[in-house]
Design a protein around this motif. Structure first.
Motif, PDB file in Angstrom:
ATOM      1  N   PRO A 256      49.705  22.145  13.827  1.00  0.00           N
ATOM      2  CA  PRO A 256      48.857  23.051  14.618  1.00  0.00           C
ATOM      3  C   PRO A 256      47.384  22.887  14.259  1.00  0.00           C
ATOM      4  CG  PRO A 256      50.769  24.216  13.730  1.00  0.00           C
ATOM      5  CD  PRO A 256      50.766  22.852  13.101  1.00  0.00           C
ATOM      6  N   ALA A 257      46.528  23.007  15.249  1.00  0.00           N
ATOM      7  CA  ALA A 257      45.097  22.759  15.063  1.00  0.00           C
ATOM      8  C   ALA A 257      44.515  23.586  13.925  1.00  0.00           C
ATOM      9  CB  ALA A 257      44.354  23.044  16.364  1.00  0.00           C
ATOM     10  N   GLU A 258      44.973  24.828  13.788  1.00  0.00           N
ATOM     11  CA  GLU A 258      44.391  25.699  12.763  1.00  0.00           C
ATOM     12  C   GLU A 258      44.799  25.287  11.346  1.00  0.00           C
ATOM     13  OE1 GLU A 258      48.182  27.721  14.289  1.00  0.00           O
ATOM     14  OE2 GLU A 258      46.477  26.616  15.128  1.00  0.00           O
ATOM     15  N   LEU A 259      45.834  24.452  11.244  1.00  0.00           N
ATOM     16  CA  LEU A 259      46.298  24.010   9.923  1.00  0.00           C
ATOM     17  C   LEU A 259      45.796  22.617   9.552  1.00  0.00           C
ATOM     18  CD1 LEU A 259      50.019  25.233  10.023  1.00  0.00           C
ATOM     19  CD2 LEU A 259      48.030  26.380   9.022  1.00  0.00           C
ATOM     20  N   LYS A 260      45.181  21.924  10.488  1.00  0.00           N
ATOM     21  CA  LYS A 260      44.712  20.570  10.204  1.00  0.00           C
ATOM     22  C   LYS A 260      43.475  20.599   9.316  1.00  0.00           C
ATOM     23  CE  LYS A 260      46.300  18.358  14.481  1.00  0.00           C
ATOM     24  NZ  LYS A 260      45.910  17.564  15.650  1.00  0.00           N
TER      25      LYS A 260
END
Length: 343
Positions: A62-66
């Motif tokens: 997920p983008a927020e975890l990258k």
């Protein structure tokens, strides 16, 4: 180091995410060491799974975890080379000096990629250890991430629970020779080093890999070998004190039935587990994220230098052929590590 007028180097860079074809060998600026950092002239680069995760842009995360991955990006975290320059605060302390041979896992996991696929790289001095004189750059670079992963799972725990190797305070303890450790993916980079570290601590080791690796793993000290292409390890292994599953992921749960009550299952890539099931079986399931650690790497370097452990090299490629190295990695069934060499 290049003169002030020619502060460029050869490096592998990504300008877009994708397959191995996006790896471009080109000119890039030479980095400058910041406070607490050293500049290293790279001789060899260890190739690791995070390198191709970054190359692909981590599409399944997920983008927020990258982590931040700004393009153009120079992949790579594992190097061995020679110190070219040091920041003033490093030179003033008990750190490194120009001309020292060093190796390290750089800036991990803060930065997924530390710019190692290049002729020069900078990183905190604390990420490096002195390379033993009797160990060449290829084997030193191959040791860094894989060796630290095995070390932090088995010897100086990076997660929240003690293992059979440790007292409750997470201090290393001598094994009594009666512990049984199963290593899944035992022929790979982490696996073949974990096997050897477990043997060093006195454990009985069951190695799981495909049949072609049996002689290699028995030579490294495996007491028992399971060819997963012929039988399922979860069907034949029982009463194991610790499973280190270097493959991990969704299938890791199957190893629960091999672990005795009070034992541990450590997936390197965390999978799908049920806390209630783990508790009912009395099995500790936990994972860790490998971290840069120069002092631990120095310990591994000493073990490598004195022959207690050895690093297997699957293949080497010149830096310019990084694409071919990633294509080799995609084929799987590695025996040890892939390394890039830098002229």
């Amino acid at each position: 180091m290049p003169t002030q007028a020619t502060q460029t180097m050869k490096a592998i860079r990504l300008h877009e995410f994708g397959g191995p074809q996006v790896l471009r060998h080109e000119e890039a600026p030479v980095p400058e060491p910041g406070p607490g950092e050293v500049l290293v002239r790279v001789h060899a680069v260890g190739v690791n799974p995070p390198d191709w995760y970054a190359r692909e842009g981590m599409p399944n995360v997920p983008a927020e975890l990258k982590p931040p991955m700004d393009l153009p990006l120079i992949p790579g975290t594992d190097v061995s080379g020679v110190v070219e320059a040091v920041a003033a605060d490093v030179a003033d302390g008990d750190g490194f000096a120009a001309g020292d041979e060093v190796f390290g896992l750089l800036r991990f996991p803060t930065a997924l990629q530390a710019g190692a696929y290049a002729e020069y790289v900078t990183a905190p001095a604390s990420d490096f250890a002195r390379k033993p004189a009797g160990v060449d750059h290829v084997h030193a670079a191959a040791l860094a991430m894989s060796g630290l992963t095995a070390w932090q799972f088995l010897i100086e725990l990076g997660h929240d629970h003690p293992s059979p190797f440790q007292a409750a305070q997470h201090r290393p303890m001598a094994l009594d020779g009666e512990k049984t450790v199963l290593v899944n993916g035992a022929a790979g980079g982490v696996g073949h080093l974990a096997l050897q570290l477990a043997k060093w601590k006195g454990a009985r080791v069951i190695a799981v890999a495909s049949g072609g690796h049996e002689a290699f793993l028995r030579e490294l000290g495996a007491d028992e070998f399971i060819d997963y292409t012929k039988e399922r390890p979860e069907d034949v292994a029982r009463d194991v004190d610790l499973v280190l599953d270097t493959v991990g992921g969704p299938d890791s749960r199957r190893f629960l039935q091999t672990v005795k009550r009070g034992g541990s299952l450590y997936p390197v890539y965390f999978g799908e587990f049920d806390d209630e099931e783990n508790a009912k079986l009395g099995v500790t399931v936990t994972a860790a994220q490998v971290r840069s650690h120069g002092a631990q790497l120095a310990e591994l370097g000493r073990l490598l230098a004195d022959g207690t452990i050895r690093v297997a090299i699957d293949s080497t490629f010149p830096l310019a052929d990084a694409r071919a190295a990633h294509e080799r990695a995609a084929q799987g069934h590695l025996r040890g590590k892939i390394v890039l060499t830098v002229a």
